[in-house]
Motif scaffolding. Structure first.
Motif, PDB file in Angstrom:
ATOM      1  N   ALA A 269      44.352  45.245  40.466  1.00  0.00           N
ATOM      2  CA  ALA A 269      45.238  46.373  40.787  1.00  0.00           C
ATOM      3  C   ALA A 269      44.763  47.671  40.163  1.00  0.00           C
ATOM      4  CB  ALA A 269      46.663  46.066  40.340  1.00  0.00           C
ATOM      5  N   ARG A 270      43.929  47.576  39.158  1.00  0.00           N
ATOM      6  CA  ARG A 270      43.364  48.772  38.528  1.00  0.00           C
ATOM      7  C   ARG A 270      42.101  49.259  39.241  1.00  0.00           C
ATOM      8  NH1 ARG A 270      45.420  45.564  34.169  1.00  0.00           N
ATOM      9  NH2 ARG A 270      46.567  46.814  32.603  1.00  0.00           N
ATOM     10  N   ILE A 271      41.615  48.455  40.201  1.00  0.00           N
ATOM     11  CA  ILE A 271      40.317  48.739  40.838  1.00  0.00           C
ATOM     12  C   ILE A 271      40.462  49.102  42.308  1.00  0.00           C
ATOM     13  CG2 ILE A 271      38.084  47.721  41.470  1.00  0.00           C
ATOM     14  CD1 ILE A 271      38.390  45.912  38.966  1.00  0.00           C
ATOM     15  N   VAL A 272      41.213  48.296  43.044  1.00  0.00           N
ATOM     16  CA  VAL A 272      41.281  48.454  44.499  1.00  0.00           C
ATOM     17  C   VAL A 272      42.532  49.219  44.907  1.00  0.00           C
ATOM     18  CG1 VAL A 272      39.926  46.379  44.908  1.00  0.00           C
ATOM     19  CG2 VAL A 272      42.427  46.205  44.777  1.00  0.00           C
ATOM     20  N   GLU A 273      42.640  49.487  46.206  1.00  0.00           N
ATOM     21  CA  GLU A 273      43.751  50.295  46.720  1.00  0.00           C
ATOM     22  C   GLU A 273      45.014  49.470  47.000  1.00  0.00           C
ATOM     23  OE1 GLU A 273      40.212  52.539  46.816  1.00  0.00           O
ATOM     24  OE2 GLU A 273      40.543  50.606  47.800  1.00  0.00           O
ATOM     25  N   LYS A 274      44.853  48.158  47.069  1.00  0.00           N
ATOM     26  CA  LYS A 274      46.010  47.324  47.406  1.00  0.00           C
ATOM     27  C   LYS A 274      45.745  45.903  46.927  1.00  0.00           C
ATOM     28  CE  LYS A 274      48.496  45.805  51.632  1.00  0.00           C
ATOM     29  NZ  LYS A 274      48.391  45.856  53.110  1.00  0.00           N
ATOM     30  N   VAL A 275      46.793  45.207  46.494  1.00  0.00           N
ATOM     31  CA  VAL A 275      46.670  43.786  46.170  1.00  0.00           C
ATOM     32  C   VAL A 275      47.621  43.013  47.065  1.00  0.00           C
ATOM     33  CG1 VAL A 275      45.911  44.082  43.784  1.00  0.00           C
ATOM     34  CG2 VAL A 275      48.358  43.981  44.302  1.00  0.00           C
ATOM     35  N   ARG A 276      47.172  41.839  47.451  1.00  0.00           N
ATOM     36  CA  ARG A 276      48.043  40.942  48.216  1.00  0.00           C
ATOM     37  C   ARG A 276      48.400  39.752  47.313  1.00  0.00           C
ATOM     38  NH1 ARG A 276      47.294  35.794  51.335  1.00  0.00           N
ATOM     39  NH2 ARG A 276      49.466  35.308  51.817  1.00  0.00           N
ATOM     40  N   VAL A 277      49.698  39.498  47.172  1.00  0.00           N
ATOM     41  CA  VAL A 277      50.143  38.335  46.419  1.00  0.00           C
ATOM     42  C   VAL A 277      50.970  37.444  47.337  1.00  0.00           C
ATOM     43  CG1 VAL A 277      50.115  39.522  44.207  1.00  0.00           C
ATOM     44  CG2 VAL A 277      52.218  39.520  45.564  1.00  0.00           C
TER      45      VAL A 277
END
Length: 662
Positions: free
Chosen positions: A108-116
């Motif tokens: 979450a600190r690197i990419v634009e979106k996280v999928r959980v």
């Protein structure tokens, strides 16, 4: 019961969702419906992931998802992102997370979106039946809140969006204990996480309700929208997808049945078509589905709202109640009619377009598993005796002039039907559309125990208008069977495939339709062979739509995942190998999963499963029960067949003589 789940049932209106910024490409609101896909290269292969991402973007992909199963892959997302930006590619990246909250917090600190995935992010999945009291259930929700809150705070701090992506096959034991294996369970699983987001005043959320079963998938999305409205929650954007759709034509049809049905109702802000193929093959299919709605509002013809309550439950499947006419309606499976009316000079061999294979050596027909139930020949009845079991529909005038042959059944226009007293004693077809279903027409149909309606429309917004016509029949107490008729102009085969799967499949998912007939326009001067190939394709498409909608199983179904960096074997090669050995097992459902994440849960309703559990190691399942563990990959297909043999479900493949015209 509140059945509101879309902006309008009578005209095309897209649901206006909250805008969520994902990098510099916003989602929702009045922005275009976006296309996304997922890499299949090992995430630790930086250059491989970059090269594949560039190919995906070139193919039309607007968001790229990459798996991050552990901390090392999550960290390597930074290297992938650096290399992409170095090459001038600014596509937003999405980290796909299962089981590993710490990897999500890093990503979450690197990419634009996280999928959980709520089913396995901080919850338990052991396929155990556990009885929860309200107190113990609430305690589990509190535990999840504490495990999930750090990710929410990080996303809020870094401006990272989140997709809460529920999968039908990976609902937690806790959710299953309270709601069962249901669309409601899927919705509640997502809403638990969403409420936690709102507690932290975090709203950059996208929601999805994926399933391999198209009925479950569509019902879950509809119910999600209804629940958001009912609870006064934000209209969060929706990511649409049919998970584990498979490959080739079957995967495209299945995806269109599920995704297209929701797009027709104005739902959806981003689309991913999950195919067991290279990921760059997915974006063009998604774009073709989406593009149909770019100018839909201008092209569609609004029609009158229904008077009274709609007579179906959009959140649960019930087949429309009909009486039986010949082999249509009642408890019969939906029937397939092949339209041969434009085919000149019908010959024996031409019936291959209806799944009837003629052998001149044996001078007899053999029906394939995709053999049509009826052919429609219009004004030119077949000049020969049809193979046993195949029935013929002809225009009323041709039927009358032929002397009422026993093996012919007439089809009337509504004008003919209204005034003609001479009919077949057992079965009569009538062309109808929404406009022709007047009060006198409904009275006539209600009183005629031999009538079958062939329901058509010329509206660009076809599926909802035909659905509206079904509602008229149901509210008027007309129980005659209805065949769905869709006619298409000279579209490409791919467009016809996706559009027909959307239009027909969307109705079948609502329990509407006792048969299907597809037609297309081709130039008369086209060679006959082109006509036959097109008609053969439409016949196969009809059966494919019925299977994808789970209303008639006519062939083996493969629930295969699209591969990703977690995959432990070559999915495309393995799926092709399993298909080659098993594609004659009519109605058997086989799950082919690249890893345990997409294992027994994702193939929730498969009869058998083939799941990667390690390099060169496969586990074999009967339903959701593992039967054989760590089988060497080179022996796994033989072991799978042996398992089917033990269950009495294996049959040897017949060698069929190649027919004329094949």
């Amino acid at each position: 019961m509140n059945k509101t789940y879309c902006p309008s049932l009578t005209e095309y209106k897209r649901r206006v969702a909250r805008v969520v910024n994902i990098g510099d490409l916003p989602l929702g609101g009045n922005y275009p419906i976006r296309v996304q896909s997922m890499t299949t290269v090992d995430t630790m292969d930086t250059l491989g992931s970059v090269e594949q991402t560039l190919r995906m973007v070139e193919a039309g992909c607007e968001y790229v998802r990459i798996t991050a199963p552990s901390m090392k892959e999550a960290q390597n997302l930074l290297e992938i992102k650096k290399e992409l930006r170095k090459r001038g590619c600014t596509v937003p990246l999405i980290a796909d997370i299962h089981f590993t909250p710490n990897a999500a917090e890093l990503a979450a600190r690197i990419v634009e979106k996280v999928r959980v995935n709520p089913g396995n992010y901080a919850d338990k999945k052991k396929f155990e039946e556990i009885e929860y009291t309200d107190t113990t259930y609430a305690a589990e929700v509190d535990r999840i809140r504490e495990r999930f809150r750090p990710l929410v705070k990080i996303c809020k701090q870094y401006g990272t969006a989140m997709r809460i992506g529920t999968n039908h096959g990976s609902l937690s034991d806790r959710i299953l204990s309270r709601y069962g294996d249901t669309p409601l369970g899927m919705v509640e699983s997502a809403l638990e996480f969403l409420r936690l987001c709102e507690e932290e005043n975090y709203y950059d959320v996208v929601l999805s309700m994926k399933a391999s079963n198209t009925q479950v998938m569509v019902q879950a999305y509809r119910l999600l929208v209804q629940k958001l409205d009912e609870e006064g929650l934000q209209p969060y954007p929706l990511h649409l997808g049919v998970t584990e759709a498979g490959e080739a034509e079957d995967g495209r049809i299945k995806s269109a049945v599920g995704i297209g049905t929701l797009l027709e109702d104005g739902l959806g802000d981003t689309v991913r078509v999950s195919l067991t193929e290279a990921p760059e093959a997915e974006a063009p299919v998604a774009k073709m589905l989406i593009d149909r709605y770019t100018h839909r509002a201008a092209a569609a013809q609004p029609f009158a709202p229904l008077v009274g309550e709609e007579p179906i439950n959009p959140f649960q499947y019930f087949r429309r109640v009909t009486h039986e006419v010949a082999n249509l309606g009642g408890q019969n499976v939906p029937r397939v009619i092949t339209d041969l009316s434009r085919l000149p000079n019908l010959e024996y061999a031409d019936l291959r377009a209806a799944g009837q294979l003629y052998s001149p050596f044996l001078d007899k027909f053999q029906m394939s598993d995709l053999g049509a139930d009826y052919i429609y020949t219009g004004q030119r009845p077949a000049p020969f005796m049809l193979p046993n079991g195949l029935k013929e529909i002809v225009d009323y005038a041709a039927w009358r002039d032929a002397g009422h042959r026993a093996d012919h059944f007439p089809v009337f226009t509504q004008a003919e039907y209204a005034v003609t007293a001479v009919r077949h004693p057992e079965l009569n077809f009538v062309f109808q559309n929404l406009a022709s279903l007047t009060a006198p027409a409904l009275d006539q149909l209600r009183a005629d125990g031999t009538a079958v309606v062939i329901l058509y429309t010329d509206n660009a917004h076809a599926m909802p208008e035909i659905r509206r016509a079904f509602f008229e029949l149901m509210n008027a107490g007309v129980t005659c069977p209805v065949v769905i008729n869709r006619q298409y102009p000279a579209l490409s085969p791919e467009e016809t495939q996706l559009y027909a799967a959307t239009d027909g499949g969307g109705l079948l998912l609502d329990g509407l339709g006792d048969g299907i007939v597809l037609s297309t326009e081709l130039l008369p001067e086209r060679p006959k062979q082109e006509w036959l190939n097109t008609l053969d394709g439409l016949n196969q498409l009809s059966f494919g739509i019925l299977q994808a909608a789970r209303t008639r199983m006519s062939k083996t179904e493969y629930i295969s995942c699209p591969s990703c960096g977690r995959t432990l074997f070559d999915l495309q090669e393995t799926t092709a190998m399993i298909r080659k050995r098993t594609d004659h097992l009519k109605g058997v459902k086989i799950g082919i999963m690249g890893c345990i994440v997409n294992g027994p849960g994702e193939m929730a309703d498969a009869d058998y499963g083939y799941v990667g559990v390690g390099k060169g190691k496969i586990s074999l399942y009967r339903g959701q029960e593992v039967i054989k563990k760590s089988v060497p990959e080179e022996a796994a297909v033989d072991e799978l067949i042996e398992l089917m043999r033990e269950d009495g479900r294996w049959i040897e493949k017949e060698v069929v003589e190649e027919p004329v015209g094949a």
